[in-house]
Design an enzyme around this catalytic site. Structure first.
Site, PDB file in Angstrom:
ATOM      1  N   PRO A  73       0.820  -1.221   0.000  1.00 16.23           N
ATOM      2  CA  PRO A  73       0.000   0.000   0.000  1.00 16.23           C
ATOM      3  C   PRO A  73       0.846   1.261   0.000  1.00 16.23           C
ATOM      4  CG  PRO A  73      -0.142  -1.155   2.131  1.00 16.23           C
ATOM      5  CD  PRO A  73       0.709  -2.003   1.237  1.00 16.23           C
ATOM      6  N   ASP A  74       0.333   2.325  -0.608  1.00 12.91           N
ATOM      7  CA  ASP A  74       1.039   3.616  -0.516  1.00 12.91           C
ATOM      8  C   ASP A  74       0.650   4.268   0.817  1.00 12.91           C
ATOM      9  OD1 ASP A  74      -1.501   4.621  -0.948  1.00 12.91           O
ATOM     10  OD2 ASP A  74      -1.097   5.417  -2.939  1.00 12.91           O
ATOM     11  N   PHE A  75       0.991   5.537   1.009  1.00 16.61           N
ATOM     12  CA  PHE A  75       0.614   6.213   2.246  1.00 16.61           C
ATOM     13  C   PHE A  75      -0.771   6.831   2.154  1.00 16.61           C
ATOM     14  CE2 PHE A  75       4.987   7.564   4.214  1.00 16.61           C
ATOM     15  CZ  PHE A  75       5.145   6.278   4.704  1.00 16.61           C
ATOM     16  N   ARG A  76      -0.976   7.612   1.068  1.00 16.44           N
ATOM     17  CA  ARG A  76      -2.062   8.584   1.102  1.00 16.44           C
ATOM     18  C   ARG A  76      -3.284   8.252   0.259  1.00 16.44           C
ATOM     19  NH1 ARG A  76       2.777  10.945   1.483  1.00 16.44           N
ATOM     20  NH2 ARG A  76       3.161  12.196   3.338  1.00 16.44           N
ATOM     21  N   ASP A  96      11.192  -0.199  -0.521  1.00 16.64           N
ATOM     22  CA  ASP A  96      10.920  -1.622  -0.747  1.00 16.64           C
ATOM     23  C   ASP A  96      12.002  -2.332  -1.558  1.00 16.64           C
ATOM     24  OD1 ASP A  96      10.432  -0.773  -3.418  1.00 16.64           O
ATOM     25  OD2 ASP A  96       8.294  -0.544  -3.025  1.00 16.64           O
ATOM     26  N   ASN A 143      10.864   5.204  -2.312  1.00 14.50           N
ATOM     27  CA  ASN A 143      10.419   3.920  -1.776  1.00 14.50           C
ATOM     28  C   ASN A 143      11.519   3.216  -0.998  1.00 14.50           C
ATOM     29  OD1 ASN A 143       8.056   4.512  -2.963  1.00 14.50           O
ATOM     30  ND2 ASN A 143       8.326   3.170  -4.730  1.00 14.50           N
ATOM     31  N   HIS A 203      14.865   8.169   0.620  1.00  7.90           N
ATOM     32  CA  HIS A 203      14.368   8.031   1.990  1.00  7.90           C
ATOM     33  C   HIS A 203      14.999   6.826   2.680  1.00  7.90           C
ATOM     34  CE1 HIS A 203      10.672  10.687   0.883  1.00  7.90           C
ATOM     35  NE2 HIS A 203      11.784  11.373   1.022  1.00  7.90           N
TER      36      HIS A 203
END
Ligand code: CNA
Length: 285
Positions: free
Chosen positions: A46-49, A124, A122, A141
């Site tokens: 899932p993304d954040f927003r 991941d 990302n 990040h």
């Protein structure tokens, strides 16, 4: 617009125009990709927003003061359980997430000698799993590749932290015992809110963008700074393309391809005649 000698103008502001530009411009490493969580949602992360499906709408079980608290250093120091529990899901390799068509396209841009850099927000690791060489990826990040004690700054082998996170809180191999061993809580070197971005981000921000002729912004809401400033870095002649579910046109894109990025990538690689990307994706299933 562009004054550079080998400047190739965009003939039409659509996916065909983009494909034509890639095919007719000189074969140089002048394409920069800015990637966000939307590049990985098709992998099942899932993304954040995104309303409803995004992580921020699904953190109730952690009882956080705000959704962002899960990536806040202050909150982690006070209540590390929530982050450690989430890290168990997000740690690359644990859930077996596979690269998407978009990641394979980025890797193909590299193999064709066109990718200058992929700046990703990302954590991941899917760009590298798709075959983009580490030196072409700026993990803006951070990543789970290294880990540090947040109390004393000591480096901790990431594998040791991984084992501890997978073991849970209590017990001989759990994260409490790791905390005792290193004299404080240990965190993977992913960037929490308020922390500095890695030096590689600033180095490549300075070195790369002056060479950028095509900027592909894929699957990001561009709401986290300083990453969200990057679309302003390339020269005025640079062609800027957005592939995203939501429109963020305030960043002034030449082409906005709204909807799922994998669908646009599929059409793009078909127009480019890069069938190998689709075959590679089919073979990986
Ligand atoms: P975000 O703010 O959640 O935005 C994601 C954007 O992608 C939104 O605009 C969506 O509309 C769009 N989107 C979602 N799915 C697709 C799709 N299939 N095709 C096209 N667009 C899509 O996430 P950002 O990346 O902008 O925010 C930066 C944060 C998210 C970084 O700090 C990351 O570490 C963090 N994050 C990363 C992951 C990951 O590593 N996969 C997952 C969740 C969050």
């Amino acid at each position: 617009r562009g004054l550079s000698q080998d400047f190739v103008p965009l003939k039409s502001r659509c996916i065909k125009g983009l494909a034509d530009w890639i095919l007719t411009s000189p074969c140089q490493r002048n394409i920069i990709v800015l990637a966000g969580a939307g590049a990985s949602t098709a992998a099942g992360i899932p993304d954040f927003r995104s309303p409803g499906t995004g992580l921020y709408d699904n953190l109730q079980k952690y009882n956080l003061p705000t959704p962002e608290s899960i990536f806040s250093l202050d909150y982690f120091r006070k209540a590390p359980d929530a982050f450690y529990e989430l890290a168990r899901d997000l740690w690359p390799g644990v859930q077996g997430y596979r690269p998407t068509l978009t990641h394979r396209f980025i890797s193909t841009l590299d193999r064709k000698g066109r990718l200058l850099r992929c700046f990703t927000q990302n954590i991941d690791g899917l760009e590298r799993l798709a075959g983009v060489p580490s030196e072409r990826v700026v993990a803006a990040h951070g990543s789970f590749d290294t880990a540090t004690c947040v109390r004393n700054g000591k480096s901790v082998p990431a594998e040791e932290l991984r084992q501890a996170v997978l073991s849970g809180k209590e017990g001989p191999g759990g994260w409490q015992s790791l905390r005792e061993k290193y004299g404080g809580l240990v965190k993977p070197d992913i960037v929490f809110f308020g922390e500095n971005l890695p030096a590689s981000f600033f180095k490549h921000r300075t070195l790369d963008f002056c060479k950028c002729q095509l900027l592909l912004v894929i699957g990001t809401s561009l709401s986290v700074y300083p990453f969200a400033d990057l679309p302003r870095e390339p020269p005025g002649s640079c062609i800027k393309v957005l592939m995203n579910r939501e429109d963020i046109s305030e960043f002034g894109f030449d082409i906005s391809l709204l909807g799922d990025c994998d669908e646009h990538v599929q059409e793009l690689v078909t127009r480019l005649g890069w069938q190998e990307v689709l075959k590679e994706m089919a073979d990986s299933k």
